[in-house]
Structure formats: structure tokens, C-alpha cells
Design an enzyme around this catalytic site. Sequence first.
Site, PDB file in Angstrom:
ATOM      1  N   THR A  94       0.855  -1.183   0.000  1.00 35.75           N
ATOM      2  CA  THR A  94       0.000   0.000   0.000  1.00 35.75           C
ATOM      3  C   THR A  94       0.892   1.234   0.000  1.00 35.75           C
ATOM      4  OG1 THR A  94      -1.725  -1.187   1.226  1.00 35.75           O
ATOM      5  CG2 THR A  94      -1.829   1.220   1.235  1.00 35.75           C
ATOM      6  N   LYS A 170      -6.775   1.133  -3.631  1.00 36.76           N
ATOM      7  CA  LYS A 170      -6.397   0.460  -2.389  1.00 36.76           C
ATOM      8  C   LYS A 170      -6.592   1.388  -1.197  1.00 36.76           C
ATOM      9  CE  LYS A 170      -4.947  -2.671   0.403  1.00 36.76           C
ATOM     10  NZ  LYS A 170      -3.624  -3.303   0.398  1.00 36.76           N
TER      11      LYS A 170
END
Length: 222
Positions: A94, A170
Site C-alpha cells: 500500500t 487500495k
Amino acid sequence: MKIAVFGLGSMGYGMAQSLLRAGHTVHGFDVVPQQVERFRDDGGAGGELADIAVSLDAVVVVVLNAGQTKDVLFGDNGVVPRLKDGAVIMSCATVPPEFAMDAEARCAAASIHYLDAPISGGSVKAAEGRLSVMAAGRPEAFAAARPVLDATAETVFDMGDHAGPGSVMKSVNQLLAGVHIATMAEALTFGMQQGLAPDRFLEVISKCAGTSWMLENRAPHI
């Protein structure tokens, strides 16, 4: 394919196992030596990065954040300068969208493909090769990473033809996941204060409209 997986944690280890099952030669790297040894015992290939990097077709980066990803790719011992032309980086951590866009540009300058490919699904789906991947990148990057995606993902969302949108998606997913976890914890606490047993709470809510994947996955561990 000959593939290196950086980050043999709960997600990366499962992805590496899935790649092995698909018949690929997989090298595992991690800051914890015991994880590397464990993976080699499970069938992973040996060898030092300096010796095998030039022969790699793909590098899968499953570390914690942008800082660790940057170190793996471009640090003092970074892998990008060592790779052959046309190899692909599949970046699964991420990271901010701006980081993904910059990494794509730096990889392109080195004749390396970059796929912005954050993942979701948890460790069980990682081990089963059934992850969801929010992928963004140039068509050539998708094509180069296709065997990796086929081995590790149940669902691949094509978020666009350049890096960045995958990481945006995300971030949205993580925002919602965080809200679900916090709300679930508050609801569980309220129920317990009113005399509900935690196992009964989970049994009932998991079959009702108030459930969520995060509740069913995380509540048993609270």
C-alpha cells in the site's frame, strides 16, 4: 518464469507458495532469515540476489509501505539496476499514488515494466492464490506480469493504463476496512455490555445485514 518475492510475511509467503504451485522458479527474500530458510525448505530456490537478479523475469514486492518498497527497488542494494531489460516489477504494498507514478517512471527509464498492483483478501486467500488485485500500468506491464497474476489472483481489476489508480483504489479499500473494524469493535463492546456473549454476537451478525468481511474475519481474534 523465474520470480523473486520480496517480503515473506503473511501475504507474501502465501503468494510465493502459489507461484511455486504454478510451476515457477521462486526466490524468496525477507529481512527475517528464518522466513527465507522456511521458504527454501518449502521448495523455494536458493541463491543470493546479486547472483540471480539478472536472470529474473519478475519481481513481486509485498513489503509494508512505500519506504520499504523504495529500498527494495532503488536502495543501495536495489533490484531495479540489476534486472534485465523487459523484466517486470509487481508492486503490491500500500503506497501513495504519487509514489507508484514515480516508480513507474524510474523503472521505465531502466527498461523495466512496473505494475501498480496492491492486493486484498487476507493471508488465507494469498495462500490459495485467490487474491483480489487492483492493478494499473501500461499494457506491456500487464502482459509481462500475467503469469504472476494468474497464479496469485482470483480477480484482477484493470484500473488503467498507467500507475497510480491501483493505489488510489487500495486507499479507498483501506479507508472502508478501517471504518468496518472500528465500528465492529464498538458494536461488539456494546453487545457485551448488554450481556451478549461474543461468540453469539458473531454467530448472529454474520448472518444478518450488519455483517461485513472485516467483521467475520477479525471479530474472532478480538
